[in-house]
Design a protein around this motif. Sequence first.
Motif, PDB file in Angstrom:
ATOM      1  N   LEU A  73       0.703  -1.096   0.452  1.00 16.38           N
ATOM      2  CA  LEU A  73       0.150   0.278   0.006  1.00 16.38           C
ATOM      3  C   LEU A  73       1.134   1.222  -0.236  1.00 16.38           C
ATOM      4  N   ASN A  74       0.098   2.149  -0.950  1.00 17.23           N
ATOM      5  CA  ASN A  74       1.042   3.557  -0.622  1.00 17.23           C
ATOM      6  C   ASN A  74       0.549   4.099   0.516  1.00 17.23           C
ATOM      7  N   PRO A  75       1.571   5.853   1.229  1.00 23.14           N
ATOM      8  CA  PRO A  75       0.803   6.268   2.033  1.00 23.14           C
ATOM      9  C   PRO A  75      -0.366   7.173   2.343  1.00 23.14           C
ATOM     10  N   ALA A  76      -0.593   6.668   3.558  1.00 20.61           N
ATOM     11  CA  ALA A  76      -2.411   7.097   3.818  1.00 20.61           C
ATOM     12  C   ALA A  76      -2.816   7.977   4.426  1.00 20.61           C
ATOM     13  N   THR A 113       3.503   3.361   2.384  1.00 19.94           N
ATOM     14  CA  THR A 113       5.304   3.817   2.174  1.00 19.94           C
ATOM     15  C   THR A 113       4.782   3.442   0.216  1.00 19.94           C
ATOM     16  N   CYS A 114       5.309   5.135  -0.237  1.00 20.49           N
ATOM     17  CA  CYS A 114       5.785   4.397  -1.652  1.00 20.49           C
ATOM     18  C   CYS A 114       6.612   4.295  -2.527  1.00 20.49           C
ATOM     19  N   THR A 115       7.962   3.778  -0.809  1.00 24.36           N
ATOM     20  CA  THR A 115       9.060   3.325  -1.887  1.00 24.36           C
ATOM     21  C   THR A 115       8.991   1.365  -0.919  1.00 24.36           C
ATOM     22  N   ALA A 132       0.986   1.408  -9.349  1.00 19.80           N
ATOM     23  CA  ALA A 132      -0.184   2.784  -8.892  1.00 19.80           C
ATOM     24  C   ALA A 132       1.206   3.223  -7.829  1.00 19.80           C
ATOM     25  N   GLU A 133       1.331   4.864  -7.889  1.00 24.67           N
ATOM     26  CA  GLU A 133       2.421   5.557  -7.519  1.00 24.67           C
ATOM     27  C   GLU A 133       3.450   5.863  -8.378  1.00 24.67           C
ATOM     28  N   SER A 134       3.260   6.991  -9.351  1.00 25.16           N
ATOM     29  CA  SER A 134       3.828   7.456  -9.935  1.00 25.16           C
ATOM     30  C   SER A 134       5.365   7.368 -10.242  1.00 25.16           C
ATOM     31  N   SER A 135       5.983   7.946  -8.999  1.00 27.47           N
ATOM     32  CA  SER A 135       7.367   8.177  -8.304  1.00 27.47           C
ATOM     33  C   SER A 135       7.823   6.393  -8.585  1.00 27.47           C
ATOM     34  N   ALA A 136       7.130   5.887  -8.043  1.00 25.64           N
ATOM     35  CA  ALA A 136       7.374   4.469  -8.053  1.00 25.64           C
ATOM     36  C   ALA A 136       7.277   3.287  -9.014  1.00 25.64           C
ATOM     37  N   LEU A 287      11.200  16.294   4.997  1.00 24.59           N
ATOM     38  CA  LEU A 287      11.815  15.500   4.613  1.00 24.59           C
ATOM     39  C   LEU A 287      11.270  14.314   3.998  1.00 24.59           C
ATOM     40  N   GLY A 288      11.753  13.606   2.766  1.00 27.65           N
ATOM     41  CA  GLY A 288      11.064  12.354   2.854  1.00 27.65           C
ATOM     42  C   GLY A 288       9.903  12.093   1.286  1.00 27.65           C
ATOM     43  N   CYS A 289      10.514  12.917   0.557  1.00 32.98           N
ATOM     44  CA  CYS A 289       9.037  12.711  -0.655  1.00 32.98           C
ATOM     45  C   CYS A 289      10.002  12.308  -1.593  1.00 32.98           C
ATOM     46  N   PRO A 290      10.371  11.651  -2.669  1.00 31.78           N
ATOM     47  CA  PRO A 290      10.053   9.622  -1.734  1.00 31.78           C
ATOM     48  C   PRO A 290      10.346   9.302  -0.544  1.00 31.78           C
ATOM     49  N   HIS A 291       9.798   9.114   0.130  1.00 36.79           N
ATOM     50  CA  HIS A 291      10.063   8.297   1.550  1.00 36.79           C
ATOM     51  C   HIS A 291      11.317   8.151   1.365  1.00 36.79           C
ATOM     52  N   CYS A 292      11.963   8.546   2.879  1.00 38.38           N
ATOM     53  CA  CYS A 292      13.173   8.638   3.650  1.00 38.38           C
ATOM     54  C   CYS A 292      13.908   7.356   3.063  1.00 38.38           C
ATOM     55  N   THR A 345       2.765   8.309   6.082  1.00 34.32           N
ATOM     56  CA  THR A 345       2.037   8.803   5.118  1.00 34.32           C
ATOM     57  C   THR A 345       2.895  10.109   4.506  1.00 34.32           C
ATOM     58  N   CYS A 346       2.962  11.459   4.628  1.00 34.72           N
ATOM     59  CA  CYS A 346       3.655  12.051   3.946  1.00 34.72           C
ATOM     60  C   CYS A 346       3.341  13.967   3.936  1.00 34.72           C
ATOM     61  N   MET A 347       3.512  14.636   3.456  1.00 35.19           N
ATOM     62  CA  MET A 347       3.730  15.795   3.428  1.00 35.19           C
ATOM     63  C   MET A 347       2.602  16.527   2.407  1.00 35.19           C
ATOM     64  N   VAL A 348       2.109  15.170   0.972  1.00 37.20           N
ATOM     65  CA  VAL A 348       1.394  15.682   0.621  1.00 37.20           C
ATOM     66  C   VAL A 348       0.157  15.155   0.585  1.00 37.20           C
ATOM     67  N   VAL A 349      -0.254  13.303   1.259  1.00 36.25           N
ATOM     68  CA  VAL A 349      -1.270  13.221   1.320  1.00 36.25           C
ATOM     69  C   VAL A 349      -2.052  13.324   2.360  1.00 36.25           C
ATOM     70  N   CYS A 365      11.173  18.410  -6.074  1.00 38.81           N
ATOM     71  CA  CYS A 365      10.436  18.439  -6.314  1.00 38.81           C
ATOM     72  C   CYS A 365       8.671  18.373  -6.884  1.00 38.81           C
ATOM     73  N   LYS A 366       8.502  17.063  -5.859  1.00 39.21           N
ATOM     74  CA  LYS A 366       7.056  16.638  -6.507  1.00 39.21           C
ATOM     75  C   LYS A 366       6.719  17.473  -5.188  1.00 39.21           C
ATOM     76  N   ALA A 367       6.933  17.416  -3.684  1.00 37.99           N
ATOM     77  CA  ALA A 367       6.416  17.894  -2.739  1.00 37.99           C
ATOM     78  C   ALA A 367       5.372  19.324  -2.959  1.00 37.99           C
TER      79      ALA A 367
HETATM   80 FE1  F3S Z   1       5.444   9.601  -1.491  1.00 38.79          FE
HETATM   81 FE2  F3S Z   1       4.027  11.557  -0.747  1.00 38.79          FE
HETATM   82 FE3  F3S Z   1       5.774  12.681  -2.647  1.00 38.79          FE
HETATM   83  S1  F3S Z   1       3.758   9.540  -1.571  1.00 38.79           S
HETATM   84  S2  F3S Z   1       6.261  10.367  -3.689  1.00 38.79           S
HETATM   85  S3  F3S Z   1       6.560  11.283  -0.487  1.00 38.79           S
HETATM   86  S4  F3S Z   1       4.118  12.690  -1.856  1.00 38.79           S
END
Ligand code: F3S
Length: 392
Positions: A73-76, A113-115, A132-136, A287-292, A345-349, A365-367
Amino acid sequence: MEEDMLRGEMGPAVARAMELLVALGEVFEAERLVPIEGAHISGVSYKNLDEAGLEFLEDLAELGAKTRVRATLNPAGMDLDLWREMGIPHGFAERQLRVIQAFQRMGVEATCTCTPYLIGNIPRRGSQIAWAESSAVAFSNSVLGARTNRESGPSALASSITGRTPLYGYRIEENRRPGAVVEVEAELKGHLDYSALGYHIGRILGSSVPYIRGIPRADADSLKSLAAASATSGGIALFHVEGVTPEADRFGEEDLKGLERITVEDGDLEEAVSSLSRGVEDPVLCLGCPHCSLEEIWEAARLLRGRRLRGRLWIFTSRGVYREAERRGYIHTILEAGGRVFRDTCMVVAPLKEMGWREIVTDSCKAAHYASSMGLKTRLEPLKGMVEEASS
Ligand code: F3S
């Protein structure tokens, strides 16, 4: 077998999943379905799912849907344990936990996690997967050499339930050929530069397959940043880096002849960074986009040792990486400096507006792209700069 699934002989949930995949296959004129070895499912945050998404997942679980392949699963929208400390409203948390339970009832691992490739979900080179999850997606296609399209949350879930996916797009050898050549003349000094490179390339090339030259060495974290940003500003799902990524050496001068060519200079990276940077007054450093990765958390801990942060620094990672970072003492060092480390989770979702956030500083840049599209003020800064500016 696939027709049995469609007819409902393997249950209503399988039939529903198969209907979705057949419709998708028709749209993309896929000639058949192929088996997959694994899935990674996005669309997990309640912020994006809302009540309709939650109901859909609970219905599917109720119908007896079960995954046939390993699915992560991707981040919640929150750390599943520390959500109160994040300032997540109670109603949101209750619904988010129901989302996770619905996925778990279907047999999906709640990795959040997205990683997934950093915590053991590492597809084999050449294997068909439904991520799914474009970065992954960009990372698994480009760096791991697996085969996936940019799946949506529902199509990745349907593939995990049927074990099948329509054969089209990046699953076909021919479509993995380069569509443009990128000559990198800019100096790449750290993750933010790789992120800016990806952002710049994506903006120019859209969803082409770039063949990138001029990066003789790049570690996995740099490629992770490049993948995430190029998939954000454009729709890049696959890139080749000469001498670095596994499929690049399949292509010679003959294959690259006549392709669009772009050159990337230092000024292009600076422009990408400044396009996402505004003046901020009281930001949360993120920090952590994608997850560290473990190495990135180590680097943050190394820079923070003996310092005291004046503002907020939040780091996002997976549970697997967190556990190891905790065992090695990195988490302790970060907490001692006044930083926070959250999982799942992350700073976007996460529901940033409800949490009262207005500004962030990040090295991704993604975040920055998504946070600014949500109305937050953003600034890009490498990790070292962030720590120095925010600590004594
Ligand atoms: Fe992951 Fe959230 Fe960035 S899902 S790629 S940390 S936007």
